[in-house]
Design an enzyme around this catalytic site. Structure first.
Site, PDB file in Angstrom:
ATOM      1  N   ILE A  12      75.401  -5.945  72.277  1.00 52.25           N
ATOM      2  CA  ILE A  12      74.645  -6.652  71.231  1.00 52.25           C
ATOM      3  C   ILE A  12      75.455  -6.693  69.928  1.00 52.25           C
ATOM      4  CG2 ILE A  12      72.449  -6.761  69.977  1.00 52.25           C
ATOM      5  CD1 ILE A  12      71.222  -5.138  72.350  1.00 52.25           C
ATOM      6  N   SER A 124      63.504  -0.352  70.295  1.00 54.34           N
ATOM      7  CA  SER A 124      63.232  -0.931  71.610  1.00 54.34           C
ATOM      8  C   SER A 124      61.726  -1.054  71.822  1.00 54.34           C
ATOM      9  CB  SER A 124      63.825  -0.008  72.674  1.00 54.34           C
ATOM     10  OG  SER A 124      63.338  -0.328  73.941  1.00 54.34           O
ATOM     11  N   TYR A 149      65.636   8.913  76.439  1.00 57.69           N
ATOM     12  CA  TYR A 149      66.134   7.731  75.717  1.00 57.69           C
ATOM     13  C   TYR A 149      65.020   7.159  74.826  1.00 57.69           C
ATOM     14  CZ  TYR A 149      67.227   2.827  74.832  1.00 57.69           C
ATOM     15  OH  TYR A 149      67.407   1.608  74.223  1.00 57.69           O
ATOM     16  N   LYS A 153      64.462   6.819  70.456  1.00 57.24           N
ATOM     17  CA  LYS A 153      64.131   5.617  69.657  1.00 57.24           C
ATOM     18  C   LYS A 153      62.935   5.910  68.750  1.00 57.24           C
ATOM     19  CE  LYS A 153      67.388   3.009  71.096  1.00 57.24           C
ATOM     20  NZ  LYS A 153      68.506   2.786  70.203  1.00 57.24           N
TER      21      LYS A 153
HETATM   22  P1  NAD Z   1      76.239  -0.904  74.312  1.00 56.91           P
HETATM   23  O1  NAD Z   1      76.393   0.389  75.052  1.00 56.91           O
HETATM   24  O2  NAD Z   1      76.928  -2.099  74.828  1.00 56.91           O
HETATM   25  O3  NAD Z   1      76.649  -0.696  72.779  1.00 56.91           O
HETATM   26  C1  NAD Z   1      76.551   0.539  72.120  1.00 56.91           C
HETATM   27  C2  NAD Z   1      77.900   0.833  71.491  1.00 56.91           C
HETATM   28  O4  NAD Z   1      77.845   2.055  70.765  1.00 56.91           O
HETATM   29  C3  NAD Z   1      79.023   0.975  72.521  1.00 56.91           C
HETATM   30  O5  NAD Z   1      80.069   0.103  72.163  1.00 56.91           O
HETATM   31  C4  NAD Z   1      79.448   2.435  72.409  1.00 56.91           C
HETATM   32  O6  NAD Z   1      80.820   2.617  72.684  1.00 56.91           O
HETATM   33  C5  NAD Z   1      79.048   2.774  70.996  1.00 56.91           C
HETATM   34  N1  NAD Z   1      78.726   4.186  70.744  1.00 56.91           N
HETATM   35  C6  NAD Z   1      77.939   4.998  71.477  1.00 56.91           C
HETATM   36  N2  NAD Z   1      77.844   6.205  70.910  1.00 56.91           N
HETATM   37  C7  NAD Z   1      78.594   6.148  69.773  1.00 56.91           C
HETATM   38  C8  NAD Z   1      78.891   7.085  68.756  1.00 56.91           C
HETATM   39  N3  NAD Z   1      78.420   8.337  68.809  1.00 56.91           N
HETATM   40  N4  NAD Z   1      79.689   6.700  67.732  1.00 56.91           N
HETATM   41  C9  NAD Z   1      80.189   5.436  67.696  1.00 56.91           C
HETATM   42  N5  NAD Z   1      79.943   4.516  68.637  1.00 56.91           N
HETATM   43  C10 NAD Z   1      79.152   4.869  69.661  1.00 56.91           C
HETATM   44  O7  NAD Z   1      74.671  -1.160  74.186  1.00 56.91           O
HETATM   45  P2  NAD Z   1      73.882  -2.437  73.654  1.00 56.91           P
HETATM   46  O8  NAD Z   1      73.151  -3.028  74.804  1.00 56.91           O
HETATM   47  O9  NAD Z   1      74.755  -3.275  72.822  1.00 56.91           O
HETATM   48  O10 NAD Z   1      72.791  -1.715  72.750  1.00 56.91           O
HETATM   49  C11 NAD Z   1      72.960  -1.545  71.356  1.00 56.91           C
HETATM   50  C12 NAD Z   1      71.761  -0.782  70.811  1.00 56.91           C
HETATM   51  O11 NAD Z   1      70.570  -1.484  71.140  1.00 56.91           O
HETATM   52  C13 NAD Z   1      71.598   0.617  71.411  1.00 56.91           C
HETATM   53  O12 NAD Z   1      71.150   1.482  70.385  1.00 56.91           O
HETATM   54  C14 NAD Z   1      70.520   0.430  72.446  1.00 56.91           C
HETATM   55  O13 NAD Z   1      69.788   1.621  72.678  1.00 56.91           O
HETATM   56  C15 NAD Z   1      69.641  -0.616  71.781  1.00 56.91           C
HETATM   57  N6  NAD Z   1      68.832  -1.385  72.744  1.00 56.91           N
HETATM   58  C16 NAD Z   1      69.468  -2.034  73.759  1.00 56.91           C
HETATM   59  C17 NAD Z   1      68.710  -2.735  74.691  1.00 56.91           C
HETATM   60  C18 NAD Z   1      69.383  -3.447  75.836  1.00 56.91           C
HETATM   61  O14 NAD Z   1      68.702  -3.835  76.775  1.00 56.91           O
HETATM   62  N7  NAD Z   1      70.688  -3.677  75.824  1.00 56.91           N
HETATM   63  C19 NAD Z   1      67.316  -2.770  74.575  1.00 56.91           C
HETATM   64  C20 NAD Z   1      66.701  -2.115  73.504  1.00 56.91           C
HETATM   65  C21 NAD Z   1      67.482  -1.415  72.590  1.00 56.91           C
HETATM   66  C1  UD1 Z   2      64.986  -0.792  80.771  1.00 58.15           C
HETATM   67  C2  UD1 Z   2      64.501   0.483  80.149  1.00 58.15           C
HETATM   68  C3  UD1 Z   2      64.277   0.265  78.669  1.00 58.15           C
HETATM   69  C4  UD1 Z   2      65.576  -0.204  78.027  1.00 58.15           C
HETATM   70  C5  UD1 Z   2      66.053  -1.467  78.748  1.00 58.15           C
HETATM   71  C6  UD1 Z   2      67.397  -1.907  78.252  1.00 58.15           C
HETATM   72  C7  UD1 Z   2      63.334   1.640  81.965  1.00 58.15           C
HETATM   73  C8  UD1 Z   2      62.030   2.151  82.464  1.00 58.15           C
HETATM   74  N1  UD1 Z   2      63.296   0.920  80.818  1.00 58.15           N
HETATM   75  O1  UD1 Z   2      63.975  -1.784  80.616  1.00 58.15           O
HETATM   76  O2  UD1 Z   2      63.879   1.477  78.066  1.00 58.15           O
HETATM   77  O3  UD1 Z   2      65.373  -0.478  76.653  1.00 58.15           O
HETATM   78  O4  UD1 Z   2      66.173  -1.206  80.158  1.00 58.15           O
HETATM   79  O5  UD1 Z   2      68.403  -1.030  78.610  1.00 58.15           O
HETATM   80  O6  UD1 Z   2      64.366   1.853  82.563  1.00 58.15           O
HETATM   81  N2  UD1 Z   2      64.300  -4.413  88.470  1.00 58.15           N
HETATM   82  C9  UD1 Z   2      64.355  -4.600  89.846  1.00 58.15           C
HETATM   83  N3  UD1 Z   2      65.514  -4.264  90.494  1.00 58.15           N
HETATM   84  C10 UD1 Z   2      66.612  -3.758  89.849  1.00 58.15           C
HETATM   85  C11 UD1 Z   2      66.542  -3.587  88.435  1.00 58.15           C
HETATM   86  C12 UD1 Z   2      65.365  -3.918  87.785  1.00 58.15           C
HETATM   87  O7  UD1 Z   2      63.386  -5.030  90.453  1.00 58.15           O
HETATM   88  O8  UD1 Z   2      67.624  -3.455  90.501  1.00 58.15           O
HETATM   89  C13 UD1 Z   2      63.063  -4.799  87.757  1.00 58.15           C
HETATM   90  C14 UD1 Z   2      62.387  -3.661  87.020  1.00 58.15           C
HETATM   91  O9  UD1 Z   2      61.486  -2.993  87.871  1.00 58.15           O
HETATM   92  C15 UD1 Z   2      61.692  -4.425  85.879  1.00 58.15           C
HETATM   93  C16 UD1 Z   2      62.644  -5.588  85.596  1.00 58.15           C
HETATM   94  O10 UD1 Z   2      63.433  -5.738  86.770  1.00 58.15           O
HETATM   95  O11 UD1 Z   2      60.478  -4.958  86.306  1.00 58.15           O
HETATM   96  C17 UD1 Z   2      63.565  -5.354  84.405  1.00 58.15           C
HETATM   97  O12 UD1 Z   2      64.258  -4.110  84.586  1.00 58.15           O
HETATM   98  P1  UD1 Z   2      65.459  -3.647  83.622  1.00 58.15           P
HETATM   99  O13 UD1 Z   2      66.409  -4.753  83.446  1.00 58.15           O
HETATM  100  O14 UD1 Z   2      65.977  -2.347  84.140  1.00 58.15           O
HETATM  101  O15 UD1 Z   2      64.752  -3.444  82.224  1.00 58.15           O
HETATM  102  P2  UD1 Z   2      63.466  -2.566  81.846  1.00 58.15           P
HETATM  103  O16 UD1 Z   2      63.098  -1.610  82.906  1.00 58.15           O
HETATM  104  O17 UD1 Z   2      62.403  -3.491  81.373  1.00 58.15           O
END
Ligand code: NAD
Ligand code: UD1
Length: 335
Positions: A12, A124, A149, A153
């Site tokens: 992101i 999240s 996790y 948050k």
């Molecule tokens: P990502 O793992 O691609 O990015 C996180 C980055 O942080 C990585 O580049 C990693 O190297 C860096 N990092 C981790 N620990 C660190 C530290 N101690 N110091 C410096 N850098 C560090 O993940 P993302 O999907 O881009 O997510 C970004 C943020 O959004 C995270 O906080 C994640 O929890 C949150 N978030 C992501 C999702 C999702 O589905 N991707 C959903 C909800 C919230």
């Molecule tokens: C998950 C995390 C959430 C986190 C997000 C982004 C859990 C319970 N929640 O969300 O906290 O912020 O990822 O990292 O893990 N699914 C399948 N088969 C698969 C994978 C997923 O059926 O192999 C289904 C899941 O049951 C769900 C949907 O796809 O219904 C989305 O899953 P996923 O992409 O893992 O996201 P979340 O579980 O919503």
């Protein structure tokens, strides 16, 4: 205006760096590369049409954070850095509390020392837990998380709330992301998890490309229209734009605010599979498997507040999300 992006080399963060640059900001990236490749800076600079600094450092080192903030004269921080794999957080809780909670505390110490008082935080929709009512608004009750996790948050949101109460010049915006997927339409940046993906979209992409044989659909007995889990998927490019709008709103404001970033509509796992098959022209074989521990049936956002406060709303739908995820997957395989 320079903005520090912790975790700026990640999924992101990299898209947000591009969006910020295109909106006239100067992003400064800070990452320890625990889940990113430093080479991502090439495509970021190309898409940002400017040179973007990438600092190697850890948010748990407050002095380094302070130095970087001072050196680049950053005026705000967007805080993406952290660990994000739910299953891993159950196995390694201390790593999660250390990176996500301690890491945020030392980041805040570094910001305090450098006099930076605006923070946008990657929260999240996990903070809402298993919802009683949909869609989820920011006033919906928060539920205790089912894994470390999710608890990190929740804790960081509360820490930020306390910080804004202790310092009336501080502004903290917690952006509660729903399910970010997709990739930049250029195919140059996207999500590239190590090993076998846990999340749906990267897994589906690898099944469509033949790297994995078949998808397990976790549960087909949920109280949803087709029995499979429903989520509010949001294109990462829309999400990145949401950060730009949130930052523009936050600069000059004070206090604590939480805002949902989602599309406001849910798609089932089967709908996602169909959309991906259409976008890729490939079959995505699947079998039904038992529900995954900790999963909920359904969640989706009411994204009205983001529109009211920031003037932001998602523009891209599931077809674009799948198209761009597939494009990135094809590019990734060429490299
Ligand atoms: P990502 O793992 O691609 O990015 C996180 C980055 O942080 C990585 O580049 C990693 O190297 C860096 N990092 C981790 N620990 C660190 C530290 N101690 N110091 C410096 N850098 C560090 O993940 P993302 O999907 O881009 O997510 C970004 C943020 O959004 C995270 O906080 C994640 O929890 C949150 N978030 C992501 C999702 C999702 O589905 N991707 C959903 C909800 C919230
Ligand atoms: C998950 C995390 C959430 C986190 C997000 C982004 C859990 C319970 N929640 O969300 O906290 O912020 O990822 O990292 O893990 N699914 C399948 N088969 C698969 C994978 C997923 O059926 O192999 C289904 C899941 O049951 C769900 C949907 O796809 O219904 C989305 O899953 P996923 O992409 O893992 O996201 P979340 O579980 O919503």
């Amino acid at each position: 205006m320079r903005i520090l992006l912790t975790g700026g080399a990640g999924f992101i963060g990299s898209h947000t760096a591009v969006a910020l640059a295109n909106a006239g900001f100067e992003p400064v990236l800070f990452d320890n590369f625990s889940n990113a490749d430093p080479d991502v800076i090439g495509p970021i600079c190309e898409l940002a049409k400017q040179s973007v600094p990438l600092c190697h450092g850890d948010i748990r080192d407050a002095k380094t954070v302070e130095n970087v903030l001072r050196t680049y004269e950053c005026e705000a921080v967007i805080h993406f850095a952290g660990l994000k794999a739910v299953g891993e957080s159950v196995a390694k809780p201390l790593d999660y509390y250390d990176n996500n909670v301690n890491g945020t505390i030392s980041l805040l110490e570094g910001m305090k020392a450098a006099g930076v008082k605006t923070l946008i935080f990657s929260s999240s929709s996990t903070v809402y837990g298993d919802p009683d009512q949909l869609p989820l608004t920011e006033a919906s009750p928060l539920k205790p998380a089912t894994n470390p996790y999710g608890r990190t948050k929740m804790m960081v949101e509360e820490i930020l709330s306390d910080v804004t109460k202790s310092d009336d010049a501080f502004c903290a915006v917690c952006l509660r992301y729903f399910n970010p997927i997709g990739a930049h339409p250029s195919g140059l940046i996207g999500e590239n998890p190590n090993g076998i993906p846990n999340n749906l979209l990267p897994y589906v992409a690898r099944v469509a490309s033949g790297q994995l044989a078949s998808l397990k659909v976790f549960g087909n007995d949920y109280p949803t229209p087709d029995g499979t889990g429903v989520r509010d998927y949001i294109h990462v490019v829309d999400l990145a734009e949401g950060h730009v709008k949130a930052l523009q709103w936050a600069l000059g404001k004070t206090g604590w605010t939480a805002v949902n970033l989602g599309c406001g509509r849910g798609y089932s796992v089967l709908e996602v599979i169909r959309a991906f098959e259409k976008a890729s022209g490939r079959a995505v074989p699947f079998t039904f498997a038992p529900r995954r521990d900790g999963d909920i049936a359904e969640n989706y956002a009411d994204a009205t507040l983001a529109k009211t406060l920031f003037g932001w709303e998602a523009q891209l739908g599931i077809d674009e999300m799948c198209r761009d995820a597939w494009h990135f997957e094809c590019q990734r395989q060429k490299d």
